[in-house]
Write a protein that holds these residues in place. Structure first.
Motif, PDB file in Angstrom:
ATOM      1  N   ILE A 279      -2.037 -51.589  12.156  1.00 33.94           N
ATOM      2  CA  ILE A 279      -1.601 -51.220  10.669  1.00 33.94           C
ATOM      3  C   ILE A 279      -2.128 -52.103   9.761  1.00 33.94           C
ATOM      4  O   ILE A 279      -2.136 -53.478  10.055  1.00 33.94           O
ATOM      5  N   ASN A 280      -2.985 -51.880   8.755  1.00 28.45           N
ATOM      6  CA  ASN A 280      -3.545 -52.834   7.717  1.00 28.45           C
ATOM      7  C   ASN A 280      -2.674 -52.816   6.787  1.00 28.45           C
ATOM      8  O   ASN A 280      -2.247 -52.047   5.966  1.00 28.45           O
ATOM      9  N   LEU A 281      -2.162 -54.272   6.598  1.00 26.92           N
ATOM     10  CA  LEU A 281      -1.160 -54.583   5.693  1.00 26.92           C
ATOM     11  C   LEU A 281      -1.761 -54.046   4.105  1.00 26.92           C
ATOM     12  O   LEU A 281      -0.985 -53.877   3.281  1.00 26.92           O
ATOM     13  N   THR A 282      -2.956 -54.496   3.767  1.00 29.61           N
ATOM     14  CA  THR A 282      -3.334 -54.342   2.485  1.00 29.61           C
ATOM     15  C   THR A 282      -3.291 -52.659   2.151  1.00 29.61           C
ATOM     16  O   THR A 282      -2.919 -52.490   1.039  1.00 29.61           O
ATOM     17  N   MET A 283      -3.793 -51.923   2.999  1.00 35.09           N
ATOM     18  CA  MET A 283      -3.668 -50.328   2.906  1.00 35.09           C
ATOM     19  C   MET A 283      -2.147 -50.170   2.615  1.00 35.09           C
ATOM     20  O   MET A 283      -2.035 -49.322   1.808  1.00 35.09           O
TER      21      MET A 283
ATOM     22  N   LEU B  37      -2.448 -40.274   4.549  1.00 36.25           N
ATOM     23  CA  LEU B  37      -2.723 -39.501   5.812  1.00 36.25           C
ATOM     24  C   LEU B  37      -4.031 -40.121   6.287  1.00 36.25           C
ATOM     25  O   LEU B  37      -4.195 -40.037   7.449  1.00 36.25           O
ATOM     26  N   GLN B  38      -5.019 -40.522   5.751  1.00 35.93           N
ATOM     27  CA  GLN B  38      -6.246 -41.267   6.304  1.00 35.93           C
ATOM     28  C   GLN B  38      -5.655 -42.291   6.927  1.00 35.93           C
ATOM     29  O   GLN B  38      -6.239 -42.901   7.897  1.00 35.93           O
TER      30      GLN B  38
ATOM     31  N   PRO C 232      -8.155 -45.906  12.852  1.00 38.84           N
ATOM     32  CA  PRO C 232      -9.866 -46.370  12.466  1.00 38.84           C
ATOM     33  C   PRO C 232     -10.730 -45.231  12.805  1.00 38.84           C
ATOM     34  O   PRO C 232     -10.404 -44.274  13.711  1.00 38.84           O
ATOM     35  N   PRO C 233     -11.822 -45.182  12.334  1.00 42.58           N
ATOM     36  CA  PRO C 233     -12.808 -44.242  12.292  1.00 42.58           C
ATOM     37  C   PRO C 233     -13.052 -44.473  14.014  1.00 42.58           C
ATOM     38  O   PRO C 233     -13.012 -45.476  14.463  1.00 42.58           O
TER      39      PRO C 233
END
Length: 170
Positions: free
Chosen positions: A7-11, A49-50, A55-56
């Motif tokens: 989980i990216n906190l910024t996102m 959703l993204q 991650p890619p």
């Protein structure tokens, strides 16, 4: 190789702020702010959703390792959310334009009928009003004594007259 989603906190904070701003704008009375709120909520949904997609990774092509493939479902849901947001945006643009043409502004007014129902619910027995008290003699005497120019409307009556477009005639 297994890709562990993190989980990216910024996102996550960005999505939370977009949702908060979108709902704040949706609750305002101006139709243009409601339109912008719907657009911001659409962007927040796409970003969520993204973010949920992880991650890619590699494209889902037959013959590759399934663990290294990207999940196509969040991408399909984001595309669907884009289409729904676009349709809702065009509808709200048409609604706002129609409101501006008819009324002259894009602010939503209070509904007079809702106010009347609210007053009835606040005073269900009718203790605070003269309506339906059965004593018409006092009402007819008062109306005969006072002229049309002497009548002072209450605040609710003035607001209702303004909302319905009625004006008091001298």
């Amino acid at each position: 190789m297994i890709i562990v989603p993190t989980i990216n906190l910024t996102m996550a904070v960005t999505v939370a702020v977009l949702y908060a701003v979108g709902f704040y704008l949706l609750l305002s009375r101006s139709l243009m702010r409601v339109l912008i709120g719907v657009v911001v909520l659409g962007h927040a949904s796409n970003l969520l959703l993204q973010l949920a997609g992880g991650p890619p990774a590699r494209p889902p092509i037959v013959g590759t390792d399934p663990a290294a493939m990207a999940d196509p479902l969040p991408q399909a849901l984001a595309l669907t959310a884009i289409v729904i947001t676009f349709a809702l945006t065009t509808f709200l643009l048409a609604l706002g334009y129609r409101s501006f043409v008819l009324v002259g502004h894009d602010e939503v007014q209070d509904d007079v009928e809702d106010r009347r129902i609210g007053r009835q619910k606040a005073d269900p027995v009718g203790l605070g009003s003269d309506e339906g008290d059965g004593d018409d003699s006092d009402d007819s005497d008062d109306s005969a004594d006072s002229g049309a120019g002497d009548r002072v409307a209450s605040t609710d009556d003035a607001v209702e007259a303004t909302a319905t477009g009625e004006r008091e005639r001298p």
